[in-house]
Design a protein around this motif. Structure first.
Motif, mmCIF file in Angstrom:
data_model
loop_
_atom_site.group_PDB
_atom_site.id
_atom_site.type_symbol
_atom_site.label_atom_id
_atom_site.label_comp_id
_atom_site.label_asym_id
_atom_site.label_seq_id
_atom_site.Cartn_x
_atom_site.Cartn_y
_atom_site.Cartn_z
ATOM 1 N N TRP A 132 0.823 -1.209 0.000
ATOM 2 C CA TRP A 132 0.000 0.000 0.000
ATOM 3 C C TRP A 132 0.861 1.264 0.000
ATOM 4 N N LEU A 133 2.005 1.199 0.692
ATOM 5 C CA LEU A 133 2.939 2.323 0.640
ATOM 6 C C LEU A 133 3.607 2.415 -0.731
ATOM 7 N N GLY A 134 3.916 1.263 -1.309
ATOM 8 C CA GLY A 134 4.521 1.247 -2.637
ATOM 9 C C GLY A 134 3.592 1.839 -3.687
ATOM 10 N N LEU A 135 2.323 1.458 -3.625
ATOM 11 C CA LEU A 135 1.354 2.018 -4.574
ATOM 12 C C LEU A 135 1.229 3.529 -4.412
ATOM 13 N N LEU A 183 2.520 -7.025 -7.429
ATOM 14 C CA LEU A 183 2.947 -5.642 -7.625
ATOM 15 C C LEU A 183 4.461 -5.473 -7.571
ATOM 16 N N ALA A 184 5.181 -6.486 -7.080
ATOM 17 C CA ALA A 184 6.629 -6.357 -6.877
ATOM 18 C C ALA A 184 7.382 -5.970 -8.152
ATOM 19 N N PRO A 185 7.092 -6.591 -9.306
ATOM 20 C CA PRO A 185 7.841 -6.188 -10.516
ATOM 21 C C PRO A 185 7.639 -4.715 -10.889
ATOM 22 N N THR A 186 6.426 -4.192 -10.669
ATOM 23 C CA THR A 186 6.167 -2.776 -10.952
ATOM 24 C C THR A 186 6.992 -1.884 -10.034
ATOM 25 N N PHE A 187 7.065 -2.251 -8.765
ATOM 26 C CA PHE A 187 7.856 -1.454 -7.821
ATOM 27 C C PHE A 187 9.339 -1.492 -8.192
ATOM 28 N N ARG A 188 9.836 -2.672 -8.548
ATOM 29 C CA ARG A 188 11.258 -2.776 -8.931
ATOM 30 C C ARG A 188 11.541 -1.926 -10.155
ATOM 31 N N LYS A 189 10.681 -1.992 -11.145
ATOM 32 C CA LYS A 189 10.870 -1.230 -12.376
ATOM 33 C C LYS A 189 10.880 0.274 -12.102
#
Length: 335
Positions: A132-135, A183-189
């Motif tokens: 939720w913080l990443g989003l 969602l992890a790949p989006t955050f890494r990118k």
């Protein structure tokens, strides 16, 4: 539009002078109130959590309306003894956010208001997969956002658009908690570090140790990694609860007797989790299912909570107006 309609109805009931009658019949004897973050800059945080003004209003309103703010244990003791001399409110904060201390605590001290903080192990250890913080960071930092797992590209050039996109993406996860890991790949990118966000937003171990000795504070469990417990097998779900309890007791040198189910809705926790909560040694478990504490006997491992999303909405929930509407709608459907 839905919230505006609710606010209009609540204002109408108050204007007509019906609120005392509604309160006497439908307000519970007690309520556990749920908070997360308390923000000075509410809009810059895309509307997550609760604004300072709404938080202060909520506490002042409780006092003005005769609610006594007490600890969870005192509240449940008085309800179990059928003490009807007052109505009782319990304040709870999930996840151990820094602003619970830097912003909320001075206000709570002014009101001499005890509170419970439910702490997941991964917050102070910085290992929490805080999607939720990443989003929020992803959407706040960009005007064009692609969430790969949703196969959707959003254009959000202003704060209102960002708030709307965040609500939509968050709801997508809440529909199926397995999606959080997607969602992890989006955050890494995007170069977003959840560990760094944890460090920015959550209390650390030393701060929790100090806070646990504050006379207004109780520390409760909230699992190790904040999963939807229903998605885990029984042994893993039990370990999430038991390991978190042991960690917090070792950290604070205090008994940890109370627990909050992550997400807390029927998709995330149910009767099995209630049994596990009891088995690992907790005395209570709070959910996010809405409502007051009223009927006896209580299910101590599925306690409801009241959320604070607006002044009028909070007052409607605490005064029993929302409960009255639900019963009225139910009767109408039955008829």
């Amino acid at each position: 539009m839905k919230q505006q309609l609710k606010d209009l109805v609540c204002h109408g009931v108050s204007w007509a002078g019906l609120m005392p009658a509604v309160r006497s019949r439908f307000a519970g004897r007690a309520a556990i109130i749920s908070f997360h973050e308390i923000h000075r800059e509410f809009r810059s945080e895309l509307g997550a959590g609760t604004s300072v003004s709404l938080f202060e209003h909520s506490l002042s309103w409780l006092r003005q309306e005769g609610w006594e703010i007490v600890s969870l244990e005192e509240c449940l003791d008085r309800v179990s003894r059928d003490d009807r001399s007052r109505r009782y409110a319990v304040l709870t904060f999930d996840d151990a956010y820094r602003d619970n201390v830097s912003v909320a605590l001075p206000i709570l001290e002014r009101h001499n208001a005890p509170f419970m903080m439910y702490v997941p192990t991964g917050a102070p250890t910085r290992s929490l997969e805080s999607w939720w913080l990443g989003l929020r960071e992803l959407i706040r930092s960009r005007d064009d956002v692609t969430v790969d797992a949703m196969e959707t590209r959003f254009h959000c050039p202003d704060v209102d658009a960002k708030i709307s996109v965040l609500a939509r993406a968050t709801q997508w996860v809440h529909e199926d908690y397995h999606r959080a890991a997607m969602l992890a790949p989006t955050f890494r990118k995007a170069g977003i570090s959840l560990s760094a966000l944890n460090d920015a937003y959550f209390l650390d171990e030393r701060e929790i140790q100090v806070l646990s000795h504050h006379p207004l504070v109780s520390i409760g469990g909230h699992t190790t990694s904040h999963p939807a417990l229903k998605n885990l097998d029984s042994a893993s779900a039990r370990a999430e609860m038991a390991d978190n309890r042991n960690y917090l007791q070792n950290l604070t040198q205090r008994s940890v007797r109370h627990f909050a189910y992550p997400y807390g809705n029927p998709k995330a926790s149910g009767p099995r989790e209630e049994q596990l909560c009891r088995a690992v040694g907790f005395l209570t478990g709070v959910t996010t299912r809405p409502g007051p504490i009223d009927a006896l006997p209580l299910n101590y491992f599925a306690l409801p909570r009241v959320f604070v999303d607006s002044k009028v909405g909070f007052q409607a929930r605490m005064s029993g107006l929302q409960r009255a509407f639900r019963m009225l709608i139910g009767d109408a459907r039955a008829a």
